[in-house]
Scaffold this active site. Sequence first.
Site, PDB file in Angstrom:
ATOM      1  N   ASP A 214       0.847  -1.193   0.000  1.00 53.17           N
ATOM      2  CA  ASP A 214       0.000   0.000   0.000  1.00 53.17           C
ATOM      3  C   ASP A 214       0.883   1.244   0.000  1.00 53.17           C
ATOM      4  O   ASP A 214       2.026   1.216   0.472  1.00 53.17           O
ATOM      5  CB  ASP A 214      -0.894  -0.033   1.242  1.00 53.17           C
ATOM      6  CG  ASP A 214      -1.957   1.042   1.215  1.00 53.17           C
ATOM      7  OD1 ASP A 214      -2.296   1.527   0.117  1.00 53.17           O
ATOM      8  OD2 ASP A 214      -2.466   1.403   2.293  1.00 53.17           O
ATOM      9  N   GLU A 215       0.369   2.355  -0.518  1.00 51.65           N
ATOM     10  CA  GLU A 215       1.086   3.639  -0.555  1.00 51.65           C
ATOM     11  C   GLU A 215       2.472   3.472  -1.178  1.00 51.65           C
ATOM     12  O   GLU A 215       3.476   3.978  -0.660  1.00 51.65           O
ATOM     13  CB  GLU A 215       1.218   4.223   0.859  1.00 51.65           C
ATOM     14  CG  GLU A 215      -0.102   4.464   1.573  1.00 51.65           C
ATOM     15  CD  GLU A 215      -0.873   5.674   1.056  1.00 51.65           C
ATOM     16  OE1 GLU A 215      -0.444   6.257   0.031  1.00 51.65           O
ATOM     17  OE2 GLU A 215      -1.900   6.019   1.652  1.00 51.65           O
ATOM     18  N   GLN A 249       0.764  11.926  -5.190  1.00 51.25           N
ATOM     19  CA  GLN A 249       0.813  12.124  -3.741  1.00 51.25           C
ATOM     20  C   GLN A 249       2.155  11.688  -3.145  1.00 51.25           C
ATOM     21  O   GLN A 249       2.236  11.387  -1.957  1.00 51.25           O
ATOM     22  CB  GLN A 249      -0.337  11.369  -3.068  1.00 51.25           C
ATOM     23  CG  GLN A 249      -1.712  11.901  -3.447  1.00 51.25           C
ATOM     24  CD  GLN A 249      -2.818  11.279  -2.624  1.00 51.25           C
ATOM     25  OE1 GLN A 249      -2.962  11.545  -1.423  1.00 51.25           O
ATOM     26  NE2 GLN A 249      -3.618  10.438  -3.256  1.00 51.25           N
ATOM     27  N   ARG A 610      -7.564  17.106   0.603  1.00 56.00           N
ATOM     28  CA  ARG A 610      -8.031  16.735   1.939  1.00 56.00           C
ATOM     29  C   ARG A 610      -9.427  17.291   2.187  1.00 56.00           C
ATOM     30  O   ARG A 610     -10.119  16.849   3.111  1.00 56.00           O
ATOM     31  CB  ARG A 610      -7.109  17.288   3.045  1.00 56.00           C
ATOM     32  CG  ARG A 610      -5.660  16.849   3.027  1.00 56.00           C
ATOM     33  CD  ARG A 610      -5.503  15.375   2.915  1.00 56.00           C
ATOM     34  NE  ARG A 610      -5.323  14.978   1.532  1.00 56.00           N
ATOM     35  CZ  ARG A 610      -5.416  13.733   1.084  1.00 56.00           C
ATOM     36  NH1 ARG A 610      -5.725  12.758   1.894  1.00 56.00           N
ATOM     37  NH2 ARG A 610      -5.209  13.452  -0.191  1.00 56.00           N
TER      38      ARG A 610
END
Length: 743
Positions: A214-215, A249, A610
Site C-alpha cells: 500500500d502507498e 501524492q 483533503r
Amino acid sequence: MQDNNYLDSLNEEQRAAVVHEGSPLLILAGAGSGKTRVITTKIAYLIKEKNIDPWSILSVTFTKKAANEMRERAVAIDERASDAKIQTFHSFGSWFLRKFAEHGGVEPTFSVYDDDDMATLIKKAEPSLSAKEVRLAAHQISLCKDYCLTPEDDLGIIGSEFDLNDIYSKYQKRLRATGNADFGDLIMLPVQILESYSEIADYIHNLFKVIMVDEYQDSNIAQYRLLQNLSGVKQGSGTYVCVVGDDDQSIYKFRGAEVENILTFPEKFPGTEIIKLERNYRSTASILNAAGLVVKKNHHGSLEKTLVADRGEGGKPVLAFLPDQNAEAKFTADLVLKSLEGEGGRPKAKYSDWAILYRTNAQSLGFEKEFLHRKIPYVVVGSLKFYEREEIKDTLAYISFCANHKDEISFRRIINKPPRGIGEKTQDKLMETAFTLNPEGVPVYSDLLENLKNHKDGLSKKAGEGAGTFIKLFETLAGCFDENKNLSDFVERVIRDSGLDEYHKAGDEIEGTTRVQNLQELVNTAVPYKCTMDGLLQFLDAINLDRTLDAENQAVGDDAVTLITLHNTKGLEYNRVIITGLEEGVFPRMEKVGAELEEERRLFYVGITRARDELYVTSTAKRCLYGRWDFMRPSPFIKEAAEAFTVIGQAPFGFSTRKSSPYGQFGRDASAFAAAGSAPGDSGLASKWKKGLHVYHDDYGDGAIVNAYNNSGEFVIEVQFSTGTKKKFLPQYQAKSLEIIKD
C-alpha cells in the site's frame, strides 16, 4: 464466478482490481478513490474465492493504523484473513530480522535505536563532532540505509561536509557491537540477507505467494529492493505482486521516498497491468478542478489520471489575499466562528470540521494565539509524542536492557538515572573494558552487567555502591518473569525498584509536570502482554516500531480545530480546509527547484484533496520571517490555478485571475467575507446588508447604511438616520428591529 455481496459495492475499476490475477498489478489510486476498500477486499477475495492460504499472503503498508484498518476490513469479509501477515514495512523487517538474526549480525533480542539513540552512538564513535554535526550525520546515515548504501559504497548521492564513510563505518561497528539495530537496518539487513543467502530467499519465496504494498509512492530504494527480493521477480518465483499508490501524492522525498519507484514499476516488474481508480468519493468537483490544475503543471513523469467527483459540483474554492499573517489568523478564526452559526441556510458546522494547514510547524504560533484569544478549541498535530518524553524513554531503556545486556545506549541512559555517582567519564572507561573481539575478529561488547560486576571494585566508593545497587536491581528483575501475570506488573516494578517514580515525582512537584501519570499510562499499555521475555520483546517491538507516530495516531478532542502541517495530512480528510501561507519562500520553500519544486506542488495537491466540502487558500502581502517583516509575492502555485478560485481581498499588482469569477459582492474585503460566514458561492450577511441600502428602524425612523465591516469576528453596519443620528448595529442579532426598504 458466483455473485458475492461484498463485491457489489465496488465500481467497475475497483472490481477489476480486486479480481485481477496473474501478471503484476499497479493500482493507480487517486485521492479519495477508495483504495483501502480495494486492497482489503482483494485480500479477502483471494482467500474466499481463490482458496489462497492466508498464511501465504503478505501485505505491507507504512503505518500501524493503516495496517490495523486493512486487517479489520479484510476480516469483516472473511475471518481467515486474520492469519494473513498484514504489517508495516518496519514491523515486517523486525519479524524477518529476529527470525534470521545471526545472518544479519544482530542479537535475536535486539532493540531498535531511534534518532536520539543513533546520535548518542555517533557521538561516542566520533567525539570530535559537534551536536549539530552529530544530528546531521545521523540523518545522513539513515538516508544511506534508505538507499541500501554501506560505508564501503560511494556516498556522493547523500552529500556531506565531513567524511561520511568514516563516520558511518565507526557507527556501524559500535552498533553491531551492541547487537542492536536502527530503523534503517529493519529494511536494509533483510535485503542483504535475501541477496546473500539463496536458501533464505527460497524459503521466503515458498512462504509468500501473494505480496501487496500500500502507498507504494512513499517507498524508498531499500523498500523497493526488499519487494524485489521478497517477490523473487528476478528468479521468476511466480509470486503475485500488487502495489497500490498515487504518483501525484509522493511527498516524502526528505524521508528517502522515491517517486520513481511507482513511475518505473511497469519496467521493473515485466508484464504489469495498470488499473486506474479515478472516481473520487471525497471532494466536490470544484475542489478537484483546483487540484487538477495544480498537479498538471508537473512535467517530471506522470502516469496521468483525471479524478471525477462523485459528490457533485459544490461551491468554488476561495483564494484570500490578506495584509499580513495576523490578518491571516484573524481571517481563519472568523471563518470558523461564523460557520458555527449556520447562516445562509447552511448546516451548523463543528470546530472539528475545520483544519488549518501550513508548510512548517513554526506557522502554527499565530493561529494558536488567535484561537486562544477567541476561545476556539484546537489541537496542534505534531507536538511531543508520548514515547519521546524523558520519563518514558528512561523506563523503556531499563526494559530494553533487561532484554539485551549489550545495549550501550540503554546502559548509558540508565546507569546514572537516578544519580548513582557514575558519570560520563566512568561510563566511558567501563565501555572500553567491555569492548572485545569475537573469534572472527569482529568487535563486540561483552555483557555490560557482567562487565560492571568485574570492575565495580575499581570505582570510587560512591560509584561502587551505585554500581552494586544497579547490578542487584537487574538480578532481581531477571527473576520476576511469571507467565501467569501481565507484563504491566513487571513494568510497574521496574519503575518502582529503579527509583524512577520518586525521581520524576520530584520533577512533577518542581515543574508542575505530569510525568508520574505518564509512567502509569506506560504501565497500562503493557497489560495485553504476558510477563515473559517473549512478551517483553513484543511490547518493545510495538513501541519501538511506532515511536514516530504521525498525525493519524494523535488524539484529537471531541470538537476542536486541527492545526497541522501539510505533510501530516496525508491520508486524512476534513469537511472544511484552509491552506495558509501561499507565498514564495514559504510554500514553496525558497530553495526548492526542479524535481523538489514538483514535490512541493504535489504537496499542495495533497492539501487541496483533503477538503470535502469547502476549501480556502490564503496568501499574505507581508510576513514576519527570521525576526523581521518581509514583503511577500504570491506562490506560483496559486497563479497556476487561479481560474479555479473565487478571489477576495487585495490582489497584488500584476496578479492575473485569468478566468476567475469577479470579486462580486465582497469586493476586495476579505474580512467582510469571513465575517459573513460565507461559503464559496454563498452571500451571507454581507450580501444582504450592503452599503447604500435604505433601512427603517422602529425607534430611529428612516436611514441608510453608510458603512459595513467586520469587527472582532462580528459583522457591523453603520446607519445614518434622517434625524441626524448615526448608529451601529449587529445584523446577526438585531435584524428584527431593522427593515430594508426597497427603492
